[in-house]
Design a protein around this motif. Structure first.
Motif, PDB file in Angstrom:
ATOM      1  N   LEU A 101      51.317  59.153  44.317  1.00 48.44           N
ATOM      2  CA  LEU A 101      51.195  60.389  44.185  1.00 48.44           C
ATOM      3  C   LEU A 101      51.918  61.081  44.415  1.00 48.44           C
ATOM      4  O   LEU A 101      52.055  62.057  43.242  1.00 48.44           O
ATOM      5  CB  LEU A 101      50.543  60.570  44.624  1.00 48.44           C
ATOM      6  CG  LEU A 101      49.035  59.384  45.104  1.00 48.44           C
ATOM      7  CD1 LEU A 101      47.657  60.478  45.671  1.00 48.44           C
ATOM      8  CD2 LEU A 101      48.063  58.910  44.072  1.00 48.44           C
ATOM      9  N   ARG A 102      53.306  61.456  44.657  1.00 46.79           N
ATOM     10  CA  ARG A 102      54.028  62.436  44.373  1.00 46.79           C
ATOM     11  C   ARG A 102      55.120  62.402  42.929  1.00 46.79           C
ATOM     12  O   ARG A 102      55.560  62.958  42.952  1.00 46.79           O
ATOM     13  CB  ARG A 102      55.414  62.012  45.684  1.00 46.79           C
ATOM     14  CG  ARG A 102      54.557  62.398  47.565  1.00 46.79           C
ATOM     15  CD  ARG A 102      55.259  62.764  48.648  1.00 46.79           C
ATOM     16  NE  ARG A 102      55.023  62.130  49.597  1.00 46.79           N
ATOM     17  CZ  ARG A 102      55.138  61.622  50.538  1.00 46.79           C
ATOM     18  NH1 ARG A 102      55.619  60.532  50.132  1.00 46.79           N
ATOM     19  NH2 ARG A 102      54.859  61.602  51.781  1.00 46.79           N
ATOM     20  N   SER A 104      53.191  62.675  40.927  1.00 43.13           N
ATOM     21  CA  SER A 104      52.692  62.995  39.371  1.00 43.13           C
ATOM     22  C   SER A 104      53.493  63.911  38.704  1.00 43.13           C
ATOM     23  O   SER A 104      54.715  64.851  39.432  1.00 43.13           O
ATOM     24  CB  SER A 104      51.539  63.975  40.106  1.00 43.13           C
ATOM     25  OG  SER A 104      50.840  62.868  41.572  1.00 43.13           O
ATOM     26  N   LEU A 110      49.066  67.193  41.250  1.00 44.34           N
ATOM     27  CA  LEU A 110      49.696  65.682  42.211  1.00 44.34           C
ATOM     28  C   LEU A 110      47.842  66.790  43.285  1.00 44.34           C
ATOM     29  O   LEU A 110      48.069  65.774  43.667  1.00 44.34           O
ATOM     30  CB  LEU A 110      50.442  67.194  43.309  1.00 44.34           C
ATOM     31  CG  LEU A 110      51.035  66.193  44.033  1.00 44.34           C
ATOM     32  CD1 LEU A 110      50.499  65.020  44.887  1.00 44.34           C
ATOM     33  CD2 LEU A 110      51.720  66.779  44.869  1.00 44.34           C
ATOM     34  N   ASN A 113      44.847  64.863  41.899  1.00 39.99           N
ATOM     35  CA  ASN A 113      45.315  63.269  43.194  1.00 39.99           C
ATOM     36  C   ASN A 113      44.786  63.101  44.493  1.00 39.99           C
ATOM     37  O   ASN A 113      44.417  61.928  44.902  1.00 39.99           O
ATOM     38  CB  ASN A 113      46.584  62.120  42.478  1.00 39.99           C
ATOM     39  CG  ASN A 113      46.281  62.431  40.730  1.00 39.99           C
ATOM     40  OD1 ASN A 113      45.740  61.662  41.048  1.00 39.99           O
ATOM     41  ND2 ASN A 113      47.894  61.969  40.694  1.00 39.99           N
ATOM     42  N   LEU A 114      45.659  63.931  45.113  1.00 44.82           N
ATOM     43  CA  LEU A 114      45.517  64.289  46.991  1.00 44.82           C
ATOM     44  C   LEU A 114      44.126  64.256  46.888  1.00 44.82           C
ATOM     45  O   LEU A 114      43.704  63.931  48.130  1.00 44.82           O
ATOM     46  CB  LEU A 114      45.983  65.160  47.318  1.00 44.82           C
ATOM     47  CG  LEU A 114      47.659  64.892  46.997  1.00 44.82           C
ATOM     48  CD1 LEU A 114      48.637  66.682  47.434  1.00 44.82           C
ATOM     49  CD2 LEU A 114      48.296  63.215  47.913  1.00 44.82           C
ATOM     50  N   VAL A 117      41.895  60.990  47.299  1.00 41.01           N
ATOM     51  CA  VAL A 117      42.567  60.346  48.292  1.00 41.01           C
ATOM     52  C   VAL A 117      41.059  60.004  50.004  1.00 41.01           C
ATOM     53  O   VAL A 117      40.825  58.460  49.636  1.00 41.01           O
ATOM     54  CB  VAL A 117      43.951  60.851  48.966  1.00 41.01           C
ATOM     55  CG1 VAL A 117      44.248  59.600  50.357  1.00 41.01           C
ATOM     56  CG2 VAL A 117      44.960  61.524  47.715  1.00 41.01           C
ATOM     57  N   THR A 142      41.632  61.120  37.513  1.00 44.89           N
ATOM     58  CA  THR A 142      41.337  60.596  39.290  1.00 44.89           C
ATOM     59  C   THR A 142      40.766  59.524  39.196  1.00 44.89           C
ATOM     60  O   THR A 142      40.849  59.098  40.486  1.00 44.89           O
ATOM     61  CB  THR A 142      40.867  61.860  40.068  1.00 44.89           C
ATOM     62  OG1 THR A 142      39.398  62.134  39.412  1.00 44.89           O
ATOM     63  CG2 THR A 142      41.459  62.867  40.143  1.00 44.89           C
ATOM     64  N   THR A 145      43.260  57.215  39.639  1.00 38.55           N
ATOM     65  CA  THR A 145      44.178  57.763  40.777  1.00 38.55           C
ATOM     66  C   THR A 145      43.091  56.672  42.039  1.00 38.55           C
ATOM     67  O   THR A 145      43.661  56.030  43.367  1.00 38.55           O
ATOM     68  CB  THR A 145      44.402  59.011  41.658  1.00 38.55           C
ATOM     69  OG1 THR A 145      44.753  58.719  39.943  1.00 38.55           O
ATOM     70  CG2 THR A 145      45.185  59.048  42.582  1.00 38.55           C
ATOM     71  N   ASN A 171      48.195  61.520  34.416  1.00 35.32           N
ATOM     72  CA  ASN A 171      47.928  61.493  35.203  1.00 35.32           C
ATOM     73  C   ASN A 171      48.794  60.300  35.754  1.00 35.32           C
ATOM     74  O   ASN A 171      48.000  59.321  35.981  1.00 35.32           O
ATOM     75  CB  ASN A 171      46.920  61.899  35.550  1.00 35.32           C
ATOM     76  CG  ASN A 171      46.861  62.012  37.020  1.00 35.32           C
ATOM     77  OD1 ASN A 171      47.624  61.400  37.710  1.00 35.32           O
ATOM     78  ND2 ASN A 171      45.598  62.894  37.545  1.00 35.32           N
ATOM     79  N   LEU A 172      49.703  60.102  36.255  1.00 34.62           N
ATOM     80  CA  LEU A 172      50.682  59.262  36.559  1.00 34.62           C
ATOM     81  C   LEU A 172      50.356  57.704  35.135  1.00 34.62           C
ATOM     82  O   LEU A 172      50.333  56.260  36.012  1.00 34.62           O
ATOM     83  CB  LEU A 172      50.632  58.608  37.417  1.00 34.62           C
ATOM     84  CG  LEU A 172      50.478  59.732  39.215  1.00 34.62           C
ATOM     85  CD1 LEU A 172      50.102  59.185  40.372  1.00 34.62           C
ATOM     86  CD2 LEU A 172      52.182  59.266  39.047  1.00 34.62           C
ATOM     87  N   LYS A 176      49.916  53.536  36.287  1.00 33.89           N
ATOM     88  CA  LYS A 176      48.765  53.299  36.110  1.00 33.89           C
ATOM     89  C   LYS A 176      49.113  51.506  35.575  1.00 33.89           C
ATOM     90  O   LYS A 176      48.277  51.193  36.205  1.00 33.89           O
ATOM     91  CB  LYS A 176      47.475  53.807  36.250  1.00 33.89           C
ATOM     92  CG  LYS A 176      47.969  54.748  37.310  1.00 33.89           C
ATOM     93  CD  LYS A 176      46.419  56.308  37.383  1.00 33.89           C
ATOM     94  CE  LYS A 176      46.683  57.147  38.046  1.00 33.89           C
ATOM     95  NZ  LYS A 176      45.377  58.129  37.605  1.00 33.89           N
TER      96      LYS A 176
END
Length: 432
Positions: A101-102, A104, A110, A113-114, A117, A142, A145, A171-172, A176
């Motif tokens: 996630l870091r 992002s 970020l 996404n957090l 979690v 997300t 995510t 988003n990542l 992914k």
């Protein structure tokens, strides 16, 4: 447990946790309902898990899904308690997931996404307790995510469906796409877009499986004797939908003396601007803004011959912001309703040879297309037949879900389980 779930267990077929943004709650994602219902019809068990449970059940055809929905808000005592439990048991895989996630692309992504979690950790615990064999998320943002973290922590394989705007959101996306067992896109243009944004190697696990609709649609009786001219635009009031050009087309048709009435079904930030344009162009007698309608009411327009054409005047806003393959058009075609749209995004994959395509942002071309459909009964009949044939051949929910379940089953049967042992967790974890 209902009869469908009992049948799935007897057959020993897959049990899928399907992650949505909010469906079955709220007004959005109605196009996912036929697909999730079809999972059960084909013998798979489904556990439906919305990321956010906002609002009530708007779409009545989503109500059968409530019995297989696990509805928890993004944050609750249950979520936080389960997250704390998982954290104490599986520190290493959680640390590895957070490290992803870091990466992002900015602090805002970020933060989004957090926020998911804790629910992702709750999901990791839930899917193991419920005996889920595969996690599938809709949207590459997300919800994906959540699925990725839950997979890394639980060791259960995952995949996701990428639509269009969620691909552009990036988003990542690359992380992914490389981590998932497979990525399903709903159009060839979506596949190309992932390659452009995430790199050519990111599409090695990408497959094109369209969104599908029920093709056993029943049209009630014969068309009524009412005058022709009712047009439906079922689209949220967003810039990419191009409503301004459709309103200009209606104004052109009014000046030409062509009888027609436009129904706009949707809500969004452009409502005030659209209302203002309707007044300015003096077409208040030709346009009805009916707001967000339940899914079954949209289908009733088609089933009961209440509209003569469906028009989606989508535009390309640049930066890859345009349509995928809109399910609203597929649904209309399944009922034999003539469709008119633009040559943007994945729309030509659906309509070429089975509907009318015009250039985007071209009100005159839209007006000509609408006028042709309304005045030519042979054209309407031809488009009706071609549209139904196209949907039955390529966009039937039975065939699309069959293809999706085959991919999931292949992952579950052929997957090599690579594990690592960490002394601090004492748990096995699927290697990234």
């Amino acid at each position: 447990m209902n009869a469908i779930d009992c049948l799935a267990r007897q057959r020993g077929l897959v049990k899928v946790a399907c992650i949505t943004a909010g469906m079955p709650f709220g007004p959005q994602e109605a196009f996912l309902i036929p697909e999730v219902l079809e999972y059960g019809r084909q013998g798979a068990e489904v556990l439906l898990i919305p990321r956010s449970c906002r609002g009530s059940v708007i779409h009545q055809d989503a109500r059968p899904l409530l019995e297989r929905t696990v509805a928890e808000p993004l944050f609750s005592r249950c979520i936080l308690r389960a997250a704390a439990k998982v954290c104490s048991e599986r520190r290493y895989p959680i640390s590895a997931a957070i490290a992803v996630l870091r990466k992002s692309r900015d602090p805002w992504v970020l933060a989004k996404n957090l926020l998911v979690v804790p629910k992702a950790l709750w999901l990791a615990d839930l899917v193991q307790l419920r005996g889920v064999s595969h996690i599938h998320a809709h949207w590459a943002s997300t919800t994906a995510t959540m699925a990725m973290i839950a997979s890394r922590v639980s060791g259960i394989a995952w995949s996701f469906t990428a639509h269009r705007g969620d691909i552009v959101d990036n988003n990542l996306l690359r992380a992914k796409a490389l981590d998932a067992s497979f990525v399903r896109v709903i159009s060839e243009s979506g596949r190309r877009l992932i390659a452009t944004i995430a790199g050519r190697d990111a599409i090695r696990n990408v497959c094109v499986i369209h969104m599908g609709v029920a093709t056993e649609q029943h049209v009630v009786g014969e068309p009524s004797e009412r005058p022709l001219g009712r047009i439906l635009c079922p689209a949220n009031l967003l810039p990419v939908k191009g409503h301004r050009y459709l309103l200009q087309a209606i104004s052109i048709l009014k000046r030409a003396g062509v009888p027609c009435h436009l129904i706009i079904a949707g809500e969004g930030p452009l409502r005030h601007a659209i209302e203002q344009q309707v007044r300015t162009d003096q077409i208040t007698d030709r346009v009805s803004l009916v707001g967000q309608l339940p899914h079954e009411e949209i289908l009733a327009f088609y089933r009961n011959h209440q509209v003569d054409a469906v028009v989606l005047p989508s535009v390309d806003l640049g930066g890859h912001v345009h349509e995928g393959i809109p399910v609203t058009l597929i649904e209309a075609m399944a009922f034999g309703v003539p469709t008119i749209s633009t040559t943007t995004g994945g729309i030509p994959e659906l309509l070429r040879g089975a509907g009318i395509l015009v250039p985007p942002a071209d009100a005159a071309a839209l007006a000509d297309a609408i006028g042709s459909v309304l005045h030519d009964p042979r054209l309407r009949s031809k488009l009706s037949d071609l549209g139904r044939q196209r949907v039955e051949a390529q966009f039937s929910v039975r065939s699309t879900v069959k293809a999706l379940l085959q991919r999931i089953a292949a992952v579950d049967s052929n997957r090599v389980k690579v594990t690592v042992q960490r002394p601090e967790s004492g748990r096995r974890h699927k290697a990234a």
